[in-house]
Design an enzyme around this catalytic site. Structure first.
Site, mmCIF file in Angstrom:
data_model
loop_
_atom_site.group_PDB
_atom_site.id
_atom_site.type_symbol
_atom_site.label_atom_id
_atom_site.label_comp_id
_atom_site.label_asym_id
_atom_site.label_seq_id
_atom_site.Cartn_x
_atom_site.Cartn_y
_atom_site.Cartn_z
ATOM 1 N N PRO A 1 0.816 -1.221 0.000
ATOM 2 C CA PRO A 1 0.000 0.000 0.000
ATOM 3 C C PRO A 1 0.852 1.274 0.000
ATOM 4 O O PRO A 1 1.732 1.440 0.837
ATOM 5 C CB PRO A 1 -0.798 -0.125 1.301
ATOM 6 C CG PRO A 1 -0.733 -1.563 1.675
ATOM 7 C CD PRO A 1 0.595 -2.039 1.196
ATOM 8 N N GLU A 2 0.593 2.150 -0.949
ATOM 9 C CA GLU A 2 1.206 3.477 -0.978
ATOM 10 C C GLU A 2 0.075 4.480 -1.158
ATOM 11 O O GLU A 2 -1.103 4.127 -1.111
ATOM 12 C CB GLU A 2 2.267 3.549 -2.078
ATOM 13 C CG GLU A 2 3.325 2.464 -1.908
ATOM 14 C CD GLU A 2 4.654 2.746 -2.605
ATOM 15 O OE1 GLU A 2 4.897 3.899 -3.008
ATOM 16 O OE2 GLU A 2 5.457 1.802 -2.727
ATOM 17 N N LYS B 1 -0.950 8.332 3.300
ATOM 18 C CA LYS B 1 -1.248 6.913 3.472
ATOM 19 C C LYS B 1 -2.299 6.679 4.560
ATOM 20 O O LYS B 1 -2.530 5.539 4.962
ATOM 21 C CB LYS B 1 0.026 6.152 3.838
ATOM 22 C CG LYS B 1 1.108 6.216 2.769
ATOM 23 C CD LYS B 1 2.309 5.383 3.205
ATOM 24 C CE LYS B 1 3.439 5.500 2.215
ATOM 25 N NZ LYS B 1 4.583 4.647 2.603
ATOM 26 N N ARG C 1 14.556 -1.158 4.459
ATOM 27 C CA ARG C 1 13.886 -1.141 3.163
ATOM 28 C C ARG C 1 14.826 -1.699 2.095
ATOM 29 O O ARG C 1 15.998 -1.346 2.043
ATOM 30 C CB ARG C 1 13.524 0.296 2.778
ATOM 31 C CG ARG C 1 12.637 1.013 3.787
ATOM 32 C CD ARG C 1 11.189 0.833 3.467
ATOM 33 N NE ARG C 1 10.343 1.650 4.319
ATOM 34 C CZ ARG C 1 9.055 1.870 4.074
ATOM 35 N NH1 ARG C 1 8.484 1.350 3.022
ATOM 36 N NH2 ARG C 1 8.339 2.611 4.890
#
Length: 251
Positions: free
Chosen positions: A2-3, A51, A241
């Protein structure tokens, strides 16, 4: 993953199914808010901010953040409800289920904006301000580019996929300092374009080629050939990340 575009799309679907309807069921499965029952209240608004997602119901605002694995499932019943559900809302024959939500809280409606007051300009917001976003980016000249793009206080909506893709199209390594970007305004404008063009898609595309397996430049393509120069895409998975880049195309 999800972004900002995923959250915007999710809000649009929830808005389509819930706004104007009265809740006939409100089951909050987070201990702190388990006694909250908005049954009988009308859903007035559904909106996204970066978000973050808000469902405004009567005097309350249901605030959620999908984090890495969360989602909202909405449609005509039956929509599946299992142990991962954090909230179940029903309005007649419509059911919306928040699954694996990273954040779920019930806020006072007139104060829900405080939850997102720290965010930078929203890439998909009506009040998007490219000048302010570029200034926020340039204010961190020594910080790694990908890390800065991911900072929601700089601009809101970019996740790891877009951070890696934006580094590629800018010709800079994810670890390059922000000062290596010659035109911050152009970069944030490209970020806006990417999210805007993908706001109605679940499978995002940054290359302009929507065919399966051809949608992205570098993200998730470790060891595959660069679409521009043919060099194998490199990656680093040692940090929080994963980053991807093409050694010749990015400096």
């Amino acid at each position: 993953m999800p972004e900002g575009d995923t959250v915007w799309h999710t809000a649009a679907l929830l808005r389509q199914h819930l706004v104007g309807r009265t809740l006939t069921r409100c089951d909050v499965r987070v201990p702190r808010y388990a006694t909250v029952d908005l049954t009988g209240e009308a859903v007035d608004e559904v909106l996204s901010r970066g978000k973050h997602l808000f469902i405004r119901v009567g005097p309350a605002s249901i605030h959620s953040h999908l984090k890495m694995d969360g989602s909202w499932r909405v449609g005509e019943r039956p929509v599946r409800v299992d142990h991962r559900a954090r909230i179940v809302l029903e309005a007649g024959g419509v059911r919306a289920v928040g699954v694996d939500l990273g954040v779920l809280e019930i806020l006072e409606r007139d104060r829900d904006a405080e939850a997102v007051a720290h965010l930078g300009p929203d890439l998909l917001g009506e009040d998007w301000d490219a000048g302010l976003a570029a200034a926020n980016l340039a204010a961190h000249p020594d910080r790694p580019l990908a890390e800065t793009l991911l900072d929601q206080r700089v601009l809101a909506g970019i996740g790891n996929v877009y951070a890696n893709e934006l580094c590629f199209v800018s010709g800079r390594l994810p670890t390059a300092p922000v000062s290596a970007v010659g035109d911050p305004h152009r970069l944030v404008s490209r970020a806006r374009d990417m999210l805007w063009l993908n706001r109605f898609r679940w499978n995002r595309c940054t290359t302009g080629d929507t065919r399966t397996g051809r949608q992205l430049w570098v993200y998730g393509r470790a060891g595959q050939r660069c679409r521009r120069c043919g060099t194998r895409i490199d990656y680093d998975g040692s940090g929080d990340r994963v980053t991807y880049w093409c050694p010749p195309c990015q400096r």
